[in-house]
Design an enzyme around this catalytic site. Structure first.
Site, PDB file in Angstrom:
ATOM      1  N   ASP A 132       0.948   0.131   3.191  1.00 42.01           N
ATOM      2  CA  ASP A 132       0.206   1.180   2.486  1.00 42.01           C
ATOM      3  C   ASP A 132      -1.260   1.214   2.932  1.00 42.01           C
ATOM      4  O   ASP A 132      -1.764   0.243   3.493  1.00 42.01           O
ATOM      5  CB  ASP A 132       0.255   0.946   0.971  1.00 42.01           C
ATOM      6  CG  ASP A 132       1.670   1.060   0.430  1.00 42.01           C
ATOM      7  OD1 ASP A 132       2.509   1.700   1.090  1.00 42.01           O
ATOM      8  OD2 ASP A 132       1.929   0.493  -0.644  1.00 42.01           O
TER       9      ASP A 132
HETATM   10  N1  URA Z   1       5.068  -3.144  -0.500  1.00 44.07           N
HETATM   11  C1  URA Z   1       4.149  -2.268  -0.972  1.00 44.07           C
HETATM   12  O1  URA Z   1       4.222  -1.857  -2.127  1.00 44.07           O
HETATM   13  N2  URA Z   1       3.188  -1.871  -0.163  1.00 44.07           N
HETATM   14  C2  URA Z   1       3.043  -2.309   1.124  1.00 44.07           C
HETATM   15  O2  URA Z   1       2.117  -1.914   1.823  1.00 44.07           O
HETATM   16  C3  URA Z   1       4.002  -3.222   1.586  1.00 44.07           C
HETATM   17  C4  URA Z   1       5.005  -3.622   0.768  1.00 44.07           C
END
Ligand code: URA
Length: 230
Positions: free
Chosen positions: A102
């Site tokens: 993310d």
């Molecule tokens: N899980 C998430 O919620 N975000 C990420 O970036 C990676 C795994």
């Protein structure tokens, strides 16, 4: 593609001739004599017949990046910098991301032009653990551990997550190991407890750990040993 098909596709050889070339040890793939008709020829393979080069093979490329906050796991984005913008390498548009993170997640990100390799890394069937350091808004207690091991039902995908291993590190800190990479998986898992993830950092993917000498935004090519480990 199988080696016998690769050779058979050349206009000058029929099936019988292909068989004889292989038996005679006249064909080399990546510098080694290949006698097995089923030997896999990839876009990255160098194929030679005697001293003649039949296919040079594209170079396969593999990089590890320390993803910083505030960049998108995409190849192009109209608004924000992307992880590819951080990679100052030739033909970077050939690369893809093996396991997105993310916008505000940091840590280990792997980029390659080798689709087979990245699939091995990310497919849930291969069950390679992805390890995250997590900090949350509210307290994490022992009750979480069993719940993470049981799995959570994700209604959108209609699946129950595979058993995950949660280790408590402090009142609001934990290390989590998961074998899948569902959309926002870690945040959704903690979301089950209505506990917001404030810090998320990927430390490792299978046998590959983030190189501590890489500052956020820095990258390096993987070593031959790291590439083989997947
Ligand atoms: N899980 C998430 O919620 N975000 C990420 O970036 C990676 C795994």
């Amino acid at each position: 593609m199988r080696l016998d098909r690769f050779l058979g596709n050349l206009p000058r050889f029929n099936r019988q001739q292909v068989r004889l070339l292989l038996v005679a040890g006249r064909v080399q793939v990546d510098g080694q004599v290949a006698r097995d008709p089923l030997h896999e020829v990839r876009e990255f393979s160098r194929v030679e017949l005697d001293d003649e080069l039949l296919q040079a093979g594209r170079p396969a490329r593999y990089y590890m990046l320390h993803k910083p906050k505030g960049c998108v796991s995409a190849t192009v984005d109209p608004q924000h910098p992307t992880v590819l913008d951080l990679l100052d390498v030739p033909q970077r548009d050939e690369l893809h991301i093996a396991g997105r993170l993310d916008f505000n997640t940091t840590g280990l990100m792997l980029l390659t032009n080798d689709g087979q390799w990245s699939r091995r890394l990310t497919q849930p069937q291969t069950k390679l653990p992805k390890v995250y350091y997590v900090e949350t808004e509210r307290l994490i207690d022992e009750g979480y551990v069993a719940r993470f091991a049981e799995g959570f039902y994700f209604a959108f995908e209609g699946i129950t997550t595979q058993p995950a291993q949660l280790v408590l590190l402090g009142p609001r800190q934990a290390r989590l190991s998961i074998v899948e990479g569902r959309y926002h998986q870690v945040k959704r898992m903690f979301g089950h407890f209505d506990n917001k993830v404030l810090v998320l950092h990927r430390e490792s993917m299978g046998p590959l750990s983030l190189d501590n000498s890489l500052a956020p935004g820095q990258f390096r090519a993987l070593t031959a040993q790291e590439i083989r480990a997947i």
